[in-house]
Motif scaffolding. Structure first.
Motif, PDB file in Angstrom:
ATOM      1  N   UNK A 226     119.256 -22.080  57.144  1.00  0.00           N
ATOM      2  CA  UNK A 226     119.597 -22.661  58.583  1.00  0.00           C
ATOM      3  C   UNK A 226     117.746 -23.426  58.116  1.00  0.00           C
ATOM      4  N   UNK A 227     118.133 -24.724  58.441  1.00  0.00           N
ATOM      5  CA  UNK A 227     116.413 -25.940  58.905  1.00  0.00           C
ATOM      6  C   UNK A 227     115.462 -25.235  59.006  1.00  0.00           C
ATOM      7  N   UNK A 228     114.116 -25.364  58.716  1.00  0.00           N
ATOM      8  CA  UNK A 228     113.242 -25.198  59.967  1.00  0.00           C
ATOM      9  C   UNK A 228     112.936 -26.860  59.933  1.00  0.00           C
ATOM     10  N   UNK A 229     112.040 -27.097  60.875  1.00  0.00           N
ATOM     11  CA  UNK A 229     111.158 -28.232  61.612  1.00  0.00           C
ATOM     12  C   UNK A 229     110.161 -27.959  61.496  1.00  0.00           C
ATOM     13  N   UNK A 230     109.948 -27.695  60.641  1.00  0.00           N
ATOM     14  CA  UNK A 230     107.887 -28.068  60.329  1.00  0.00           C
ATOM     15  C   UNK A 230     107.998 -29.293  59.748  1.00  0.00           C
ATOM     16  N   UNK A 231     107.006 -30.160  61.418  1.00  0.00           N
ATOM     17  CA  UNK A 231     106.935 -31.433  60.739  1.00  0.00           C
ATOM     18  C   UNK A 231     105.860 -32.004  59.148  1.00  0.00           C
ATOM     19  N   UNK A 232     105.212 -30.545  58.926  1.00  0.00           N
ATOM     20  CA  UNK A 232     104.190 -30.773  57.608  1.00  0.00           C
ATOM     21  C   UNK A 232     105.566 -31.237  56.738  1.00  0.00           C
ATOM     22  N   UNK A 233     106.318 -30.699  56.134  1.00  0.00           N
ATOM     23  CA  UNK A 233     106.950 -30.235  55.257  1.00  0.00           C
ATOM     24  C   UNK A 233     108.391 -31.177  55.297  1.00  0.00           C
ATOM     25  N   UNK A 234     108.112 -31.885  56.246  1.00  0.00           N
ATOM     26  CA  UNK A 234     109.444 -33.232  56.280  1.00  0.00           C
ATOM     27  C   UNK A 234     110.046 -34.071  54.857  1.00  0.00           C
ATOM     28  N   UNK A 235     109.099 -34.551  54.372  1.00  0.00           N
ATOM     29  CA  UNK A 235     108.696 -34.918  53.030  1.00  0.00           C
ATOM     30  C   UNK A 235     109.575 -34.336  51.799  1.00  0.00           C
ATOM     31  N   UNK A 236     109.578 -32.912  52.195  1.00  0.00           N
ATOM     32  CA  UNK A 236     110.642 -32.295  50.769  1.00  0.00           C
ATOM     33  C   UNK A 236     112.132 -32.539  50.930  1.00  0.00           C
ATOM     34  N   UNK A 237     112.814 -32.617  49.593  1.00  0.00           N
ATOM     35  CA  UNK A 237     114.131 -32.259  49.494  1.00  0.00           C
ATOM     36  C   UNK A 237     114.434 -31.094  50.675  1.00  0.00           C
ATOM     37  N   UNK A 238     114.343 -30.460  50.043  1.00  0.00           N
ATOM     38  CA  UNK A 238     114.589 -28.714  50.293  1.00  0.00           C
ATOM     39  C   UNK A 238     113.617 -28.390  51.761  1.00  0.00           C
ATOM     40  N   UNK A 239     113.472 -29.006  52.617  1.00  0.00           N
ATOM     41  CA  UNK A 239     112.879 -28.389  53.635  1.00  0.00           C
ATOM     42  C   UNK A 239     112.900 -27.192  54.640  1.00  0.00           C
ATOM     43  N   UNK A 240     114.334 -26.612  53.713  1.00  0.00           N
ATOM     44  CA  UNK A 240     114.556 -25.402  54.526  1.00  0.00           C
ATOM     45  C   UNK A 240     114.127 -24.303  54.026  1.00  0.00           C
ATOM     46  N   UNK A 241     113.496 -24.022  52.692  1.00  0.00           N
ATOM     47  CA  UNK A 241     112.924 -23.415  51.939  1.00  0.00           C
ATOM     48  C   UNK A 241     111.093 -23.205  52.611  1.00  0.00           C
ATOM     49  N   UNK A 242     111.185 -24.269  52.791  1.00  0.00           N
ATOM     50  CA  UNK A 242     109.553 -24.069  52.818  1.00  0.00           C
ATOM     51  C   UNK A 242     108.844 -24.141  54.736  1.00  0.00           C
ATOM     52  N   UNK A 243     107.842 -23.055  54.564  1.00  0.00           N
ATOM     53  CA  UNK A 243     107.935 -22.791  55.631  1.00  0.00           C
ATOM     54  C   UNK A 243     106.003 -22.504  55.643  1.00  0.00           C
TER      55      UNK A 243
END
Length: 157
Positions: free
Chosen positions: A120-137
């Motif tokens: 599921x997608x995480x909503x971390x504003x620092x990572x919004x520029x990544x294409x696959x932000x759901x793995x970036x937390x």
């Protein structure tokens, strides 16, 4: 011929009634194991046949279970053995569910671990520029630190 007290669950209203009956038995007379076992079996069979949480992401599912069981986030803190900040971050899509949290939630709500172990997608504003932000937390401003000596730390970029 005697009529049966319980039968195979056919609709949501009957399901809700059996769930309430099971809760009543567990609260008042947990020794009445035959009726508890029968109701549990009927409810699990209905849940398996009408798996309505397949389309829910794990956090929506958790919030739904919390609402159904009358739980608050502070109740999860005690049961899961994690901080209230971590619970808040999970419920606000800022941190993912750990393996241990998934195991405990699945055990608590009597569902398979697969229900909570889905992407599921995480909503971390620092990572919004990544294409696959759901793995970036991990927030972007946290950088790994390489220390050669305690007085000479080099921040890697």
């Amino acid at each position: 011929m005697a009529t049966l007290k319980y039968s195979v669950i056919k609709d949501k209203a009957q399901y809700d009634a059996y769930c309430k009956a099971l809760e009543t038995f567990l609260d008042k007379d947990p020794a009445n194991t035959e009726e508890v076992e029968l109701l549990t079996l009927l409810i699990e069979h209905y849940d398996t046949a009408n798996n309505s949480f397949v389309e829910m992401d794990p956090i929506e599912l958790l919030k739904s279970f919390m609402k159904d069981h009358g739980l608050k986030s502070k109740d999860l803190v005690g049961y899961l053995g994690i901080s209230k900040g971590y619970v808040s971050d999970m419920l606000n899509y800022k941190k993912g569910l750990s393996k241990e949290v998934i195991r405990k939630l699945a055990s608590r709500f009597h569902v398979s671990q697969e229900a909570f172990n889905r992407p599921y997608k995480l909503h971390v504003p620092e990572n919004k520029h990544f294409k696959n932000a759901n793995v970036m937390n991990v927030p972007r401003d946290i950088q790994p630190v390489v220390c050669i000596r305690p007085t000479n730390c080099i921040f890697s970029e």
